[in-house]
Design a protein around this motif. Structure first.
Motif, PDB file in Angstrom:
ATOM      1  N   VAL A   1     -46.434  42.884 -20.928  1.00 11.83           N
ATOM      2  CA  VAL A   1     -45.243  42.206 -21.443  1.00 11.83           C
ATOM      3  C   VAL A   1     -44.604  41.322 -20.384  1.00 11.83           C
ATOM      4  CG1 VAL A   1     -42.921  42.569 -22.366  1.00 11.83           C
ATOM      5  CG2 VAL A   1     -44.797  43.995 -23.152  1.00 11.83           C
ATOM      6  N   ALA A   2     -44.497  41.842 -19.167  1.00 12.98           N
ATOM      7  CA  ALA A   2     -43.716  41.153 -18.132  1.00 12.98           C
ATOM      8  C   ALA A   2     -44.520  40.139 -17.322  1.00 12.98           C
ATOM      9  CB  ALA A   2     -43.102  42.182 -17.175  1.00 12.98           C
TER      10      ALA A   2
ATOM     11  N   ASP B   1     -49.007  35.873 -23.390  1.00 14.13           N
ATOM     12  CA  ASP B   1     -49.852  36.378 -24.471  1.00 14.13           C
ATOM     13  C   ASP B   1     -51.081  37.017 -23.839  1.00 14.13           C
ATOM     14  OD1 ASP B   1     -51.263  36.938 -26.756  1.00 14.13           O
ATOM     15  OD2 ASP B   1     -51.613  34.844 -27.321  1.00 14.13           O
ATOM     16  N   TYR B   2     -51.047  38.332 -23.646  1.00 16.67           N
ATOM     17  CA  TYR B   2     -52.132  39.002 -22.940  1.00 16.67           C
ATOM     18  C   TYR B   2     -53.444  38.917 -23.713  1.00 16.67           C
ATOM     19  CZ  TYR B   2     -51.589  42.981 -26.142  1.00 16.67           C
ATOM     20  OH  TYR B   2     -51.533  43.776 -27.261  1.00 16.67           O
TER      21      TYR B   2
ATOM     22  N   LEU C   1     -59.400  33.701 -23.854  1.00 18.63           N
ATOM     23  CA  LEU C   1     -59.753  32.419 -23.237  1.00 18.63           C
ATOM     24  C   LEU C   1     -60.521  32.626 -21.934  1.00 18.63           C
ATOM     25  CD1 LEU C   1     -56.474  30.372 -23.828  1.00 18.63           C
ATOM     26  CD2 LEU C   1     -58.667  30.069 -24.975  1.00 18.63           C
ATOM     27  N   LEU C   2     -60.099  33.622 -21.160  1.00 17.42           N
ATOM     28  CA  LEU C   2     -60.801  33.913 -19.918  1.00 17.42           C
ATOM     29  C   LEU C   2     -62.216  34.399 -20.182  1.00 17.42           C
ATOM     30  CD1 LEU C   2     -60.636  34.114 -16.839  1.00 17.42           C
ATOM     31  CD2 LEU C   2     -59.773  36.446 -17.115  1.00 17.42           C
TER      32      LEU C   2
ATOM     33  N   GLU D   1     -56.653  42.354 -14.709  1.00 21.37           N
ATOM     34  CA  GLU D   1     -55.901  43.497 -14.181  1.00 21.37           C
ATOM     35  C   GLU D   1     -54.414  43.201 -13.999  1.00 21.37           C
ATOM     36  OE1 GLU D   1     -56.012  46.607 -10.380  1.00 21.37           O
ATOM     37  OE2 GLU D   1     -57.420  44.919 -10.514  1.00 21.37           O
ATOM     38  N   PRO D   2     -54.012  42.021 -13.466  1.00 21.23           N
ATOM     39  CA  PRO D   2     -52.563  41.753 -13.363  1.00 21.23           C
ATOM     40  C   PRO D   2     -51.866  41.666 -14.708  1.00 21.23           C
ATOM     41  CG  PRO D   2     -53.829  40.271 -11.942  1.00 21.23           C
ATOM     42  CD  PRO D   2     -54.810  40.947 -12.832  1.00 21.23           C
ATOM     43  N   TRP D   3     -52.606  41.445 -15.780  1.00 20.66           N
ATOM     44  CA  TRP D   3     -51.999  41.363 -17.108  1.00 20.66           C
ATOM     45  C   TRP D   3     -51.924  42.713 -17.806  1.00 20.66           C
ATOM     46  CZ3 TRP D   3     -55.931  36.979 -18.579  1.00 20.66           C
ATOM     47  CH2 TRP D   3     -55.657  35.850 -17.779  1.00 20.66           C
ATOM     48  N   GLY D   4     -52.376  43.777 -17.141  1.00 23.25           N
ATOM     49  CA  GLY D   4     -52.355  45.101 -17.753  1.00 23.25           C
ATOM     50  C   GLY D   4     -53.452  45.321 -18.771  1.00 23.25           C
ATOM     51  N   VAL D   5     -54.500  44.506 -18.741  1.00 25.20           N
ATOM     52  CA  VAL D   5     -55.603  44.595 -19.707  1.00 25.20           C
ATOM     53  C   VAL D   5     -56.834  45.137 -19.003  1.00 25.20           C
ATOM     54  CG1 VAL D   5     -57.096  43.296 -21.276  1.00 25.20           C
ATOM     55  CG2 VAL D   5     -54.676  42.711 -21.079  1.00 25.20           C
TER      56      VAL D   5
END
Length: 235
Positions: free
Chosen positions: A155-156, A160-161, A167-168, A205-209
């Motif tokens: 979220v933070a 849009d995770y 896209l990545l 990883e920085p996106w929490g995914v």
């Protein structure tokens, strides 16, 4: 310490008078080093809510108590077993991590929360036109399995995770296969999937995914090349 030594050196050489020495000493201590300024800014950012925020929170709690039991319809929230709720209080992330599963409480007009689905999701990467290392154009698509590992980061840290991860994945597929020959793509699907997973894990990883699995689904070569390969096989 370096500033003090330079001032003493200049003073001994006669370039500084006692008055200018005192002036520069005060200025250096007043300005401080960039590192000290950065640490000071971090301390200011970590400070708690201000007086206005506390006043609004107390006023909202008072309204909740006065309007009981009707206020319970707006205070009590429920998230499912596979969901987590990230709460912001007056724009600041609420401490204690994501809430859920089960019942949690919010303060109306003060708290805003966002639900995050923690279940695994699938994404079929559309066929990508890729020019291989041996100058052959192929169309390759794959499937990515991923899920949210950290709801707060999802979220933070990113708008849009899910869209960012997809896209990545498409870009990573093109980058990885673009360094291989056609024969390697046809014979090394498992190693390609493993390399893609490691690359995607590092990027998301920085996106929490967390990327659970990647599979190369289909590799299509041009019809002319297919005929040539078939004729070579028959011969």
């Amino acid at each position: 310490m370096t500033n003090h030594l330079s001032i003493i050196k200049d003073y001994s050489e006669g370039s500084l008078t006692p008055l200018t020495q005192d002036f520069e000493y005060r200025e250096n201590h007043k300005m401080g080093s960039p590192k000290d300024n950065q640490s000071h800014d971090e301390v200011q950012c970590e400070e708690g809510p201000g007086v206005c925020a506390l006043a609004l929170t107390i006023f909202s709690l008072f309204l909740i108590i006065v309007t009981l039991p009707l206020s319970l319809f707006f205070v009590v929230k429920v998230v499912q077993e596979y969901e987590r709720a990230v709460i912001f209080r007056l724009g600041r992330l609420l401490t204690g991590g994501a809430r859920g599963p089960g019942v949690f409480f919010v303060i109306p007009c003060v708290d805003v929360y966002e639900k995050i689905d923690m279940r695994s999701q699938t994404f079929e990467i559309p066929p990508q036109e890729i020019l291989t290392k041996d100058s052959v154009t192929v169309f390759v698509n794959a499937i990515m399995y991923y899920k949210v590992a950290n709801a707060i980061h999802a979220v933070a840290n990113v708008d849009d995770y899910s869209g960012s991860a997809r896209l990545l994945a498409a870009t990573t597929l093109r980058n990885v296969l673009g360094t291989l020959t056609l024969g390697d793509i046809l014979c090394q699907r498992e190693s390609i999937a493993k390399e893609m997973k490691e690359t995607l894990d590092e990027g998301t990883e920085p996106w929490g995914v967390m990327v659970e699995r990647v599979e190369v689904k289909d590799v299509r070569v041009p019809e002319q090349l297919q005929r040539a390969m078939a004729a070579e096989a028959e011969a």
